[in-house]
Motif scaffolding. Structure first.
Motif, PDB file in Angstrom:
ATOM      1  N   TRP A 354      54.575  21.351 -15.332  1.00 10.67           N
ATOM      2  CA  TRP A 354      55.591  20.902 -16.289  1.00 10.67           C
ATOM      3  C   TRP A 354      56.942  20.881 -15.614  1.00 10.67           C
ATOM      4  O   TRP A 354      57.353  21.860 -14.981  1.00 10.67           O
ATOM      5  N   LEU A 355      57.624  19.733 -15.715  1.00 11.44           N
ATOM      6  CA  LEU A 355      58.997  19.589 -15.256  1.00 11.44           C
ATOM      7  C   LEU A 355      59.869  19.483 -16.502  1.00 11.44           C
ATOM      8  O   LEU A 355      59.955  18.411 -17.108  1.00 11.44           O
ATOM      9  N   PRO A 356      60.494  20.563 -16.956  1.00 12.92           N
ATOM     10  CA  PRO A 356      61.231  20.526 -18.221  1.00 12.92           C
ATOM     11  C   PRO A 356      62.355  19.493 -18.192  1.00 12.92           C
ATOM     12  O   PRO A 356      63.177  19.482 -17.271  1.00 12.92           O
ATOM     13  N   ALA A 357      62.388  18.645 -19.207  1.00 16.73           N
ATOM     14  CA  ALA A 357      63.432  17.622 -19.271  1.00 16.73           C
ATOM     15  C   ALA A 357      64.813  18.253 -19.330  1.00 16.73           C
ATOM     16  O   ALA A 357      65.775  17.723 -18.773  1.00 16.73           O
ATOM     17  N   ALA A 358      64.925  19.395 -19.996  1.00 25.12           N
ATOM     18  CA  ALA A 358      66.229  20.053 -20.112  1.00 25.12           C
ATOM     19  C   ALA A 358      66.775  20.499 -18.765  1.00 25.12           C
ATOM     20  O   ALA A 358      67.984  20.691 -18.614  1.00 25.12           O
ATOM     21  N   ALA A 359      65.901  20.659 -17.781  1.00 25.12           N
ATOM     22  CA  ALA A 359      66.318  21.054 -16.430  1.00 25.12           C
ATOM     23  C   ALA A 359      66.498  19.826 -15.548  1.00 25.12           C
ATOM     24  O   ALA A 359      66.199  19.862 -14.352  1.00 25.12           O
ATOM     25  N   CYS A 360      66.991  18.746 -16.140  1.00 21.62           N
ATOM     26  CA  CYS A 360      67.248  17.501 -15.417  1.00 21.62           C
ATOM     27  C   CYS A 360      65.980  16.920 -14.813  1.00 21.62           C
ATOM     28  O   CYS A 360      66.019  16.231 -13.788  1.00 21.62           O
ATOM     29  N   SER A 361      64.836  17.198 -15.422  1.00 15.93           N
ATOM     30  CA  SER A 361      63.537  16.575 -15.154  1.00 15.93           C
ATOM     31  C   SER A 361      62.865  16.970 -13.850  1.00 15.93           C
ATOM     32  O   SER A 361      61.670  16.801 -13.713  1.00 15.93           O
ATOM     33  N   TYR A 362      63.600  17.500 -12.877  1.00 17.45           N
ATOM     34  CA  TYR A 362      62.943  17.823 -11.613  1.00 17.45           C
ATOM     35  C   TYR A 362      63.488  19.089 -10.964  1.00 17.45           C
ATOM     36  O   TYR A 362      62.954  19.550  -9.957  1.00 17.45           O
ATOM     37  N   ARG A 363      64.541  19.686 -11.498  1.00 20.32           N
ATOM     38  CA  ARG A 363      65.140  20.833 -10.816  1.00 20.32           C
ATOM     39  C   ARG A 363      64.387  22.131 -11.065  1.00 20.32           C
ATOM     40  O   ARG A 363      64.618  23.125 -10.391  1.00 20.32           O
ATOM     41  N   MET A 364      63.481  22.128 -12.051  1.00 19.33           N
ATOM     42  CA  MET A 364      62.652  23.294 -12.318  1.00 19.33           C
ATOM     43  C   MET A 364      61.233  22.827 -12.581  1.00 19.33           C
ATOM     44  O   MET A 364      61.018  21.788 -13.199  1.00 19.33           O
ATOM     45  N   ALA A 365      60.254  23.576 -12.084  1.00 15.48           N
ATOM     46  CA  ALA A 365      58.850  23.268 -12.320  1.00 15.48           C
ATOM     47  C   ALA A 365      58.131  24.544 -12.725  1.00 15.48           C
ATOM     48  O   ALA A 365      58.388  25.622 -12.165  1.00 15.48           O
ATOM     49  N   VAL A 366      57.244  24.423 -13.701  1.00 13.66           N
ATOM     50  CA  VAL A 366      56.361  25.525 -14.081  1.00 13.66           C
ATOM     51  C   VAL A 366      54.936  25.078 -13.791  1.00 13.66           C
ATOM     52  O   VAL A 366      54.511  24.006 -14.232  1.00 13.66           O
ATOM     53  N   VAL A 367      54.203  25.868 -13.034  1.00 13.71           N
ATOM     54  CA  VAL A 367      52.882  25.497 -12.551  1.00 13.71           C
ATOM     55  C   VAL A 367      51.867  26.544 -12.989  1.00 13.71           C
ATOM     56  O   VAL A 367      52.121  27.750 -12.880  1.00 13.71           O
ATOM     57  N   ARG A 368      50.730  26.083 -13.473  1.00 15.09           N
ATOM     58  CA  ARG A 368      49.614  26.991 -13.768  1.00 15.09           C
ATOM     59  C   ARG A 368      48.516  26.747 -12.745  1.00 15.09           C
ATOM     60  O   ARG A 368      48.128  25.596 -12.510  1.00 15.09           O
ATOM     61  N   ILE A 369      48.030  27.818 -12.144  1.00 11.72           N
ATOM     62  CA  ILE A 369      47.020  27.681 -11.089  1.00 11.72           C
ATOM     63  C   ILE A 369      45.757  28.458 -11.442  1.00 11.72           C
ATOM     64  O   ILE A 369      45.766  29.350 -12.297  1.00 11.72           O
ATOM     65  N   ASP A 370      44.675  28.108 -10.769  1.00 11.64           N
ATOM     66  CA  ASP A 370      43.430  28.866 -10.806  1.00 11.64           C
ATOM     67  C   ASP A 370      43.544  29.923  -9.710  1.00 11.64           C
ATOM     68  O   ASP A 370      43.274  29.668  -8.543  1.00 11.64           O
ATOM     69  N   LYS A 371      43.969  31.117 -10.114  1.00  8.80           N
ATOM     70  CA  LYS A 371      44.271  32.179  -9.138  1.00  8.80           C
ATOM     71  C   LYS A 371      42.978  32.747  -8.563  1.00  8.80           C
ATOM     72  O   LYS A 371      42.141  33.273  -9.292  1.00  8.80           O
ATOM     73  N   ARG A 372      42.844  32.667  -7.215  1.00 11.92           N
ATOM     74  CA  ARG A 372      41.606  33.109  -6.574  1.00 11.92           C
ATOM     75  C   ARG A 372      41.834  34.079  -5.418  1.00 11.92           C
ATOM     76  O   ARG A 372      40.918  34.795  -5.036  1.00 11.92           O
ATOM     77  N   TYR A 373      43.032  34.093  -4.812  1.00 13.36           N
ATOM     78  CA  TYR A 373      43.229  34.945  -3.644  1.00 13.36           C
ATOM     79  C   TYR A 373      44.692  35.375  -3.558  1.00 13.36           C
ATOM     80  O   TYR A 373      45.583  34.724  -4.124  1.00 13.36           O
ATOM     81  N   PRO A 374      44.975  36.472  -2.858  1.00 16.36           N
ATOM     82  CA  PRO A 374      46.353  36.969  -2.734  1.00 16.36           C
ATOM     83  C   PRO A 374      47.242  35.946  -2.016  1.00 16.36           C
ATOM     84  O   PRO A 374      46.797  35.262  -1.086  1.00 16.36           O
ATOM     85  N   GLY A 375      48.481  35.869  -2.439  1.00 17.89           N
ATOM     86  CA  GLY A 375      49.441  34.969  -1.805  1.00 17.89           C
ATOM     87  C   GLY A 375      49.294  33.518  -2.223  1.00 17.89           C
ATOM     88  O   GLY A 375      50.044  32.656  -1.730  1.00 17.89           O
ATOM     89  N   GLN A 376      48.382  33.216  -3.131  1.00 16.49           N
ATOM     90  CA  GLN A 376      48.115  31.831  -3.511  1.00 16.49           C
ATOM     91  C   GLN A 376      49.308  31.186  -4.195  1.00 16.49           C
ATOM     92  O   GLN A 376      49.602  30.004  -3.972  1.00 16.49           O
ATOM     93  N   ALA A 377      50.014  31.938  -5.016  1.00 16.71           N
ATOM     94  CA  ALA A 377      51.159  31.375  -5.731  1.00 16.71           C
ATOM     95  C   ALA A 377      52.227  30.896  -4.748  1.00 16.71           C
ATOM     96  O   ALA A 377      52.807  29.818  -4.911  1.00 16.71           O
TER      97      ALA A 377
END
Length: 489
Positions: A354-377
């Motif tokens: 998700w790139l929130p429109a309120a954050a000028c569409s690209y200056r902030m991103a929220v990402v959901r991942i399939d967490k499988r190993y340390p350091g993945q984020a």
């Protein structure tokens, strides 16, 4: 895939939207200075229709505004309905790296990809609607002055066509299409504000090195596919002219410009032709921008107008850029959905973005991942920053996991409050590329980035037993809903 017709020009798109009750005529007099901006933004914030201003204090030409003021209209500009956007994003991802067919049956299954490739080849015409009439100068166009402290009239929906020095007008694959601010200086001059990393600026540098004037053409009121192809942040290797054919579902039709060695869109409403001479610059601005602030005055190249051609009874297309919500942020929301399959093709563990429109569409991103190993984020953060040019300007990435909704600020806040330790889970990077319009950056064009790992910690990421998330049995939740349905309104 397409449920909507092909829109060969802006008029066909407006006719379709009118049939859907999405076009309103404004017959009361409206000033081009500031007042039209207020009307456009009020309509957009209400989810209102496209506006056709019939009466204003400028030259006699109807003004079209709020064209892409809703996500549904952006999707329609792509020839799609909203529920088709995810599938179309997957299709675009396949165009980036199509797999070779393994046999006849498999080849037939790839037919949409093959057909899209055929539609990507423009068709050249000898005569075109956009060259039926002429205009003496820029003062014949109803150009807005959007914001109270703006430096002058501003063309806000120009599709600027350029090519590099050493190329030929017929070599369409090397063309760049970009939507750049164009400040009107007078009847025969305007300023093109292209930033150093954009394709138009790269072409300009090639002509400057050769010390030769650069041919430029500006299409006003282009068809929706061409507008969106020029506005979307495509990879540098993808031709906007070709990509517009994929979006439109029909080949882009071009015609030779009258006074410059360029091919131009045959079905635009207006074409402005001219030359940018080496070293000729002028101070541009200030103008209100998508950040919600006025830009500083800076010098950019001057374009000297050599001809203006147009259709019979032309329309003038305009928009307003400001703090979201505005048209660019609405387009950005649809781009978010188109980009997700492309991102997942290169970073498979990404489940949602998700790139929130309120954050000028690209200056902030929220990402959901399939967490499988340390350091993945952290790996995902760095991969995103280096993947597409627009992500290099994303100053903050928050990574979550599990079943959280990345579009829900409560879920994001809960994850940051319960899965993130500021000393351990925050990654800071200094002196990275940044949009120079970001006034918060300490250096022009260079700024820091922050990555926040708000995922469940596993393995060596923590030395403590991690808490177990509380969840009810889905059957009990369904039973509760059934019981309360007859009790609560």
């Amino acid at each position: 895939m397409r449920r909507l017709p092909v829109f060969a020009d802006l008029r066909a798109f407006l006719a379709h939207l009118g049939g859907q009750g999405q076009l309103a005529r404004v017959t009361a007099p409206v000033s081009l200075r500031h007042e039209m901006t207020a009307v456009q933004l009020a309509a957009l914030r209400r989810g209102g229709p496209v506006l056709r201003f019939e009466a204003h204090d400028g030259p006699d030409m109807p003004v079209i505004a709020n064209l892409f003021g809703t996500k549904a209209r952006v999707a329609a500009g792509l020839g799609l309905e909203l529920d088709q956007i995810p599938a179309f994003g997957a299709f675009l991802a396949s165009l980036r790296s199509p797999e070779p067919p393994s046999g006849l049956r498999d080849a037939l299954s790839h037919w949409p990809v093959l057909r899209a490739a055929l539609r990507a080849r423009p068709r050249v015409l000898h005569h075109a609607p956009v060259q039926r009439q002429g205009r003496a100068g820029l003062d014949a166009l109803p150009v807005q002055t959007p914001w109270p402290e703006d430096g002058g009239p501003l063309i806000t929906w120009p599709v600027v066509l350029t090519r590099p020095h050493g190329g030929e007008a017929a070599d369409l694959s090397r063309y760049n299409l970009g939507v750049y601010r164009a400040q009107v200086l007078g009847p025969d001059r305007l300023i093109l504000r292209w930033l150093a990393h954009r394709g138009g600026a790269a072409h300009h540098r090639s002509w400057q090195r050769a010390r030769e004037p650069m041919p430029v053409a500006i299409a006003l009121g282009a068809d929706p596919a061409l507008l969106l192809a020029a506005a979307l942040p495509l990879p540098e290797t993808v031709s906007e002219l070709g990509f517009s054919g994929v979006l439109r579902g029909a080949r882009t039709e071009l015609v030779a410009a009258r006074t410059v060695p360029l091919m131009v869109p045959a079905h635009a409403e207006v074409i402005v032709e001219g030359w940018v001479h080496p070293g000729e610059i002028a101070p541009e601005g200030p103008f209100g921008d998508h950040t919600g602030y006025y830009n500083a005055v800076e010098s950019f190249p001057v374009m000297r107008i050599s001809a203006i051609t147009c259709r019979e009874d032309p329309l003038y297309l305009t928009t307003v850029t400001g703090r979201p919500p505005d048209e660019p942020s609405v387009i950005g929301e649809v781009f978010n959905e188109l980009a997700l399959p492309v991102v997942r093709a290169q970073i498979p563990e990404v489940l949602d973005l998700w790139l929130p429109a309120a954050a000028c569409s690209y200056r902030m991103a929220v990402v959901r991942i399939d967490k499988r190993y340390p350091g993945q984020a952290r790996r995902v953060m760095m991969a995103l920053w280096g993947m597409l040019p627009q992500f290099s300007y994303t100053k903050m990435i928050v990574v979550v996991d599990g079943t959280l909704d990345v579009r829900n600020w409560d879920d994001i806040a809960w994850a940051m409050a319960t899965r993130m330790d500021p000393a351990r889970d925050v990654m800071l990077i200094d002196r990275t590329p940044m949009d120079y319009l970001d006034f918060a950056s300490p250096l022009e064009g260079l700024a820091g980035k922050i990555g926040i790992d708000a995922t469940t910690k596993i393995g060596p990421e923590t030395s403590r037993d991690w808490g177990r998330e509380m969840q009810l049995d889905p059957a009990h939740e369904a039973r509760a809903e059934a019981l309360l349905a007859g009790i609560l309104p």
